[in-house]
Scaffold this active site. Structure first.
Site, mmCIF file in Angstrom:
data_model
loop_
_atom_site.group_PDB
_atom_site.id
_atom_site.type_symbol
_atom_site.label_atom_id
_atom_site.label_comp_id
_atom_site.label_asym_id
_atom_site.label_seq_id
_atom_site.Cartn_x
_atom_site.Cartn_y
_atom_site.Cartn_z
ATOM 1 N N ASP A 51 0.830 -1.193 0.000
ATOM 2 C CA ASP A 51 0.000 0.000 0.000
ATOM 3 C C ASP A 51 0.876 1.260 0.000
ATOM 4 O O ASP A 51 1.689 1.426 -0.905
ATOM 5 C CB ASP A 51 -0.955 -0.062 1.201
ATOM 6 C CG ASP A 51 -2.026 1.007 1.196
ATOM 7 O OD1 ASP A 51 -3.046 0.799 0.518
ATOM 8 O OD2 ASP A 51 -1.836 2.046 1.875
ATOM 9 N N HIS B 93 -7.326 -6.833 0.902
ATOM 10 C CA HIS B 93 -6.203 -5.910 0.737
ATOM 11 C C HIS B 93 -5.068 -6.196 1.717
ATOM 12 O O HIS B 93 -3.893 -6.090 1.365
ATOM 13 C CB HIS B 93 -6.705 -4.479 0.933
ATOM 14 C CG HIS B 93 -5.649 -3.424 0.866
ATOM 15 N ND1 HIS B 93 -4.904 -3.191 -0.269
ATOM 16 C CD2 HIS B 93 -5.216 -2.521 1.796
ATOM 17 C CE1 HIS B 93 -4.058 -2.190 -0.046
ATOM 18 N NE2 HIS B 93 -4.234 -1.775 1.209
#
Length: 313
Positions: free
Chosen positions: A104, A269
């Site tokens: 990320d 995620h």
């Protein structure tokens, strides 16, 4: 919270900025960079496995966790500044060259480190993100709603900080819940630690995101226009959200990486917590790849930027 078996140190990186760093193991070094809205703790499973035969270095990024949160002066939270932090941390532990993995926001820092410091980053892993320019390119129409936070935190100082600070746990908790497929992957105490860390870092987290709508775009545009590519072995691991948003993820990454292995994973995620065994395998496969014989295409441009001094000995 801490990762069991890891030693914690504060490492000066630039000026008066120091990062909180967890380190363990021995052998060839790998630096692991966390994402939003998390801290180094997201790597707890992966880091413990890799520490069996590698030196594993897990910092909190500047502006996050227990690392310093300097006031933003425009470049403070650029990925270029944060990448220089990573090089300085590795050097502080005696490593002039290291493998680097980021998730990320940490993946954007890792990408910039690979572009700016190709002589330091031997292998590069990117988890569940697109390069900044490509991210802005693919977000359009109603599908851009999934990235509402990107637009919110891109606004000038004042409004984003005020809105988020009014209900920080609701804001940050939204992402921890919405982006997770496995409810048991993030125990209550870990989730609470992420919320506390984020609650105490609203201003710096917003500054990090604001940079990705400003100075980071400028830096990446220079590289895109110059055709700059990563020369080291690169692995990109993503959910299959490219298909959902209507773009070809491999095609987006190919111009950036000459030696690319692109993989998808069935996970939410937060894949290092939801599917740590898959992430460990991907990283170990990457580390087993021979360093590329490709030229360091960034070398000439790289020499134009201030360098981190080589460590003695």
């Amino acid at each position: 919270m801490r990762i069991p078996g890891f030693d914690y140190q504060r490492v000066p990186v630039s000026g008066e900025v120091a990062l909180s760093v967890a380190v363990a193991g021995s052998g060839s070094p790998i630096v692991l960079l966390h994402g939003f809205p998390q801290t180094h703790l997201m790597w707890r499973h992966v880091a413990a496995d890799l520490a069996a035969d590698h030196t594993v270095i897990c910092p909190d990024l500047r502006g996050y966790g227990e690392s310093d949160k300097p006031a933003d002066t425009g470049e403070t939270y650029s990925k270029r500044s944060m990448a220089a932090d990573v090089v300085a941390v590795a050097q502080a532990f005696g490593h002039d060259r290291f493998a680097l993995a980021g998730h990320d926001r940490g993946a954007l820092v890792a990408l910039r480190a690979g572009l700016d410091h190709p002589d330091r980053v031997g292998h590069l892993a990117i988890l569940d993100v697109l390069p900044t320019l490509d991210m802005w390119d693919v977000l359009h129409g109603t599908t851009a709603a999934v990235g509402f936070h990107l637009y919110l935190m891109a606004q000038p100082p004042g409004l984003p900080e005020t809105l988020i600070s009014a209900a920080p746990d609701a804001f940050f908790g939204h992402f921890l819940d919405a982006w997770t497929q496995r409810g048991d992957a993030m125990p209550a105490d870990v989730r609470a630690a992420y919320l506390e860390a984020s609650r105490n870092a609203v201003t710096s987290i917003v500054a990090d995101y604001r940079a990705s709508a400003g100075v980071d775009v400028e830096h990446d545009t220079v590289d895109r226009e110059a055709g700059t590519r990563l020369g080291m072995p690169v692995t990109v691991l993503q959910q299959d959200w490219g298909a959902a948003l209507g773009f070809d993820a491999v095609a987006r990454w190919r111009p950036w990486a000459a030696d690319l292995d692109h993989r998808t994973v069935t996970s939410g995620h937060f894949m290092a917590e939801e599917s740590p065994a898959d992430v460990v395998k991907v990283l170990r496969d990457l580390l087993a790849r021979r360093p590329s014989d490709l030229p360091l295409e960034t070398a000439e441009r790289h020499n134009a930027y201030p360098q981190v001094p080589q460590s003695e000995g």
